[in-house]
Design an enzyme around this catalytic site. Sequence first.
Site, PDB file in Angstrom:
ATOM      1  N   ARG A   1      -1.508   7.259   9.508  1.00 43.61           N
ATOM      2  CA  ARG A   1      -1.780   6.757   8.198  1.00 43.61           C
ATOM      3  C   ARG A   1      -1.920   7.714   7.252  1.00 43.61           C
ATOM      4  NH1 ARG A   1      -3.705   1.280   8.371  1.00 43.61           N
ATOM      5  NH2 ARG A   1      -3.042   0.246  10.056  1.00 43.61           N
TER       6      ARG A   1
ATOM      7  N   CYS B   1     -14.034  -0.853   6.453  1.00 39.58           N
ATOM      8  CA  CYS B   1     -13.035  -0.183   5.407  1.00 39.58           C
ATOM      9  C   CYS B   1     -13.735   0.734   4.597  1.00 39.58           C
ATOM     10  CB  CYS B   1     -12.374  -1.258   4.830  1.00 39.58           C
ATOM     11  SG  CYS B   1     -11.197  -2.161   6.229  1.00 39.58           S
TER      12      CYS B   1
ATOM     13  N   CYS C   1     -16.665  -7.310   6.241  1.00 33.74           N
ATOM     14  CA  CYS C   1     -16.424  -7.937   7.927  1.00 33.74           C
ATOM     15  C   CYS C   1     -17.036  -6.638   8.446  1.00 33.74           C
ATOM     16  CB  CYS C   1     -15.196  -8.165   8.190  1.00 33.74           C
ATOM     17  SG  CYS C   1     -14.061  -6.861   8.212  1.00 33.74           S
TER      18      CYS C   1
ATOM     19  N   LYS D   1      -5.602   8.035  12.343  1.00 34.04           N
ATOM     20  CA  LYS D   1      -6.015   8.519  11.010  1.00 34.04           C
ATOM     21  C   LYS D   1      -6.444   9.617  11.358  1.00 34.04           C
ATOM     22  CE  LYS D   1      -7.365   4.141   9.323  1.00 34.04           C
ATOM     23  NZ  LYS D   1      -8.441   2.995   8.794  1.00 34.04           N
TER      24      LYS D   1
ATOM     25  N   LYS E   1      -3.531   1.891  14.949  1.00 35.51           N
ATOM     26  CA  LYS E   1      -3.297   3.070  13.854  1.00 35.51           C
ATOM     27  C   LYS E   1      -3.890   4.207  14.257  1.00 35.51           C
ATOM     28  CE  LYS E   1      -6.391  -0.076  11.642  1.00 35.51           C
ATOM     29  NZ  LYS E   1      -7.115  -0.580  10.555  1.00 35.51           N
TER      30      LYS E   1
ATOM     31  N   ARG F   1       0.931  -1.101   0.040  1.00 34.18           N
ATOM     32  CA  ARG F   1       0.255   0.123  -0.030  1.00 34.18           C
ATOM     33  C   ARG F   1       0.845   1.151   0.041  1.00 34.18           C
ATOM     34  NH1 ARG F   1      -4.143   0.443   4.799  1.00 34.18           N
ATOM     35  NH2 ARG F   1      -4.965  -1.299   3.828  1.00 34.18           N
TER      36      ARG F   1
ATOM     37  N   CYS G   1      -8.058 -10.367   1.379  1.00 27.95           N
ATOM     38  CA  CYS G   1      -8.136 -10.015   2.818  1.00 27.95           C
ATOM     39  C   CYS G   1      -8.537 -10.959   3.998  1.00 27.95           C
ATOM     40  CB  CYS G   1      -9.429  -8.876   3.137  1.00 27.95           C
ATOM     41  SG  CYS G   1      -9.531  -8.275   4.843  1.00 27.95           S
TER      42      CYS G   1
ATOM     43  N   CYS H   1     -15.223  -2.737  -0.078  1.00 29.01           N
ATOM     44  CA  CYS H   1     -14.006  -3.117   0.551  1.00 29.01           C
ATOM     45  C   CYS H   1     -13.416  -4.113  -0.442  1.00 29.01           C
ATOM     46  CB  CYS H   1     -13.680  -3.131   1.739  1.00 29.01           C
ATOM     47  SG  CYS H   1     -14.436  -4.737   2.088  1.00 29.01           S
TER      48      CYS H   1
END
Length: 580
Positions: free
Chosen positions: A145, A478, A474, A210, A208, A76, A435, A429
């Site tokens: 991020r 995302c 899930c 953001k 993370k 990524r 994934c 996503c």
Amino acid sequence: MSGESDKTESKVEAAKRGSRHLRGTIEETLRSDAAGFGESDGGLLKFHGIYQQDDRDVRQERRKAGLGEKTMFMVRLAIPGGGLSADQYLKLDELADRHEFQSLRVTTRQGLQFHGVLKGNLKETVGSVNKALLTTISACGDVERNVMTCPAPLGDRDHVRLHALAGEIARDLRPASRAYYEIWLDEEKVVSTENEEPFYGEQYLPRKFKTGIALASDNCIDVYSYDCGLVGITDGPEIRGFNLVVAGGLGLTHNKPDTFAALAQTVGFIQAENAVQAVRAVCSVFRDYGNRVDRRHARLKYLLDQWGLEKFREEYVRRIPFELAPAVELPRPGFEDHLGPHRQSDGRMFYGIYIENGRIIDRDNCRMKSALRTIMREHRPRIRLTPHQNMLLLDLTDAQVKGIEATLRDHGVRLAQELSAARRYSMACPALPTCGLSMAESERIMPSVVDRFEEELERLGLRDAPITLRMTGCPNGCSRPYTADIAFVGRRPDVYHVYVGGGLPGTRMADLYAADVATGDIVSVLRPLLEAWAAWGGGGESLGDFYQRVVARSTVRRTITGKEEATGALVQLGIERMSG
Ligand code: SRM
């Protein structure tokens, strides 16, 4: 720094601490014959922008054949504000052809991903990305991020400032460790790694973090969904300052009510010149007090839930050398996806291309990858990736816009202005097969789900009514499902929870509307609501607004002349039971 005792820290915390600032044994494993990396190096790789995955389509088959998983990697890129040049894009386009999936994917945070990178190609891939003056560092991992901001290049001073700021925040909070450069770019090894990370320390963040920067008038970045948000308040063409919002986050776990999605809350107003320090200070509170024992609770939103906004504010103010003023009251923001042709304030044009679920690939009926390659070669535009997985091309003449539209058509790519609202605003996503967390399909089935909605909406005369549909494999959030009008969140193969009631301005959470719905029933379970929307709202208001006004707020029984039938329909169809 964590405030937690060593005995109770999670395995990931121990791995970070023992990693010599993100080195671990990544370099040794890269050189070895091993198919993949061990657990703790796998965790460290994320800080370098790399996820170890396996092809889940062949997992069972390989197991039966006594083979191990087919290990491959997702790489990524972190691209602040989604800005890159045509030359950089062309380099990435070429690189994508060397990997199993032969695609590039625009992410919901204005980044780009390669899928299906084999271990032997990792070093060359990361090296080539860096040669193109782009990076994968801190695209993932327990750090700041990719920093998002509105991609529109209106040429106005406020937008220019937003992009500069996204870059400044990204640089300010990028890990200082030289590990990335030693491992991937063969830089000389540092003599001592002691004190290599003055801000993050040896354990980095608990998880993370953001950040997004929006303008008060346009929340195309979904600013309330992140740990830290700056909402720009303008004074003419200048940004006067920002409302600082904190502790949004969308990840949750099914059947674990102690996990939840939350919108960010407003802390106060800061002057524009303090923005970088303001974000750094929020990040430092998370670094010092975030949960390092249970990763499920290791997001700023859980700290805020435990502390409350007042305590957070007190701690925050202790850390800043500038004034935190009372927040500016703001009306509900608008939302612009910026697709299609638009005039920049300098007279030139920008053009937004819709990319279904961000996947840039050549398929029989839509050769998106070739179309973009041709456009980049011919017109050399500046590029901005959008938070809705799309792409804007900047600084064009009117003739170039015509040429670009012709190229898109020649390659079977539909123009954004020809799409239904349902498709144009939809997101999914990646989910299967890459994934590891996915419980159900998402990107691969979303186009057909949208087809079915389009038919239904067309039948009801709602083709252009404002509606956003989002799907995830899930509950981690995302594609930001919980702020959509309608969302499908994977439970298990072919089964989804259906959420209703968010909306494009991103200021409201959707409710769980129907649990455990089979893929085939997704439209029928929503049909009564769509019919009521058509009858009551006429599509003039968004589905989420209609749902909140009429259904969720229990105003179902309100009698409006001529609308009794719709009211009756709502009650009859059981929508009433969801009220309150
Ligand atoms: Fe995400 C984990 C893909 C945006 C919340 N996300 C993952 C992983 C890496 C799975 C994993 O950990 O093994 C997925 C890789 C799939 C693949 O094969 O590519 C993944 N997330 C994505 C992307 C590519 C989805 C997309 O459609 O574009 C987005 C990459 C953005 C980027 O460029 O950085 C992406 N993820 C998001 C967002 C939305 C956003 O940030 O705008 C969220 C919700 C906001 C938030 O963070 O709360 C999000 N992803 C998660 C979570 C839940 C975190 C939590 O608080 O519990 C996970 C799970 C985790 O981190 O353990 C996750």
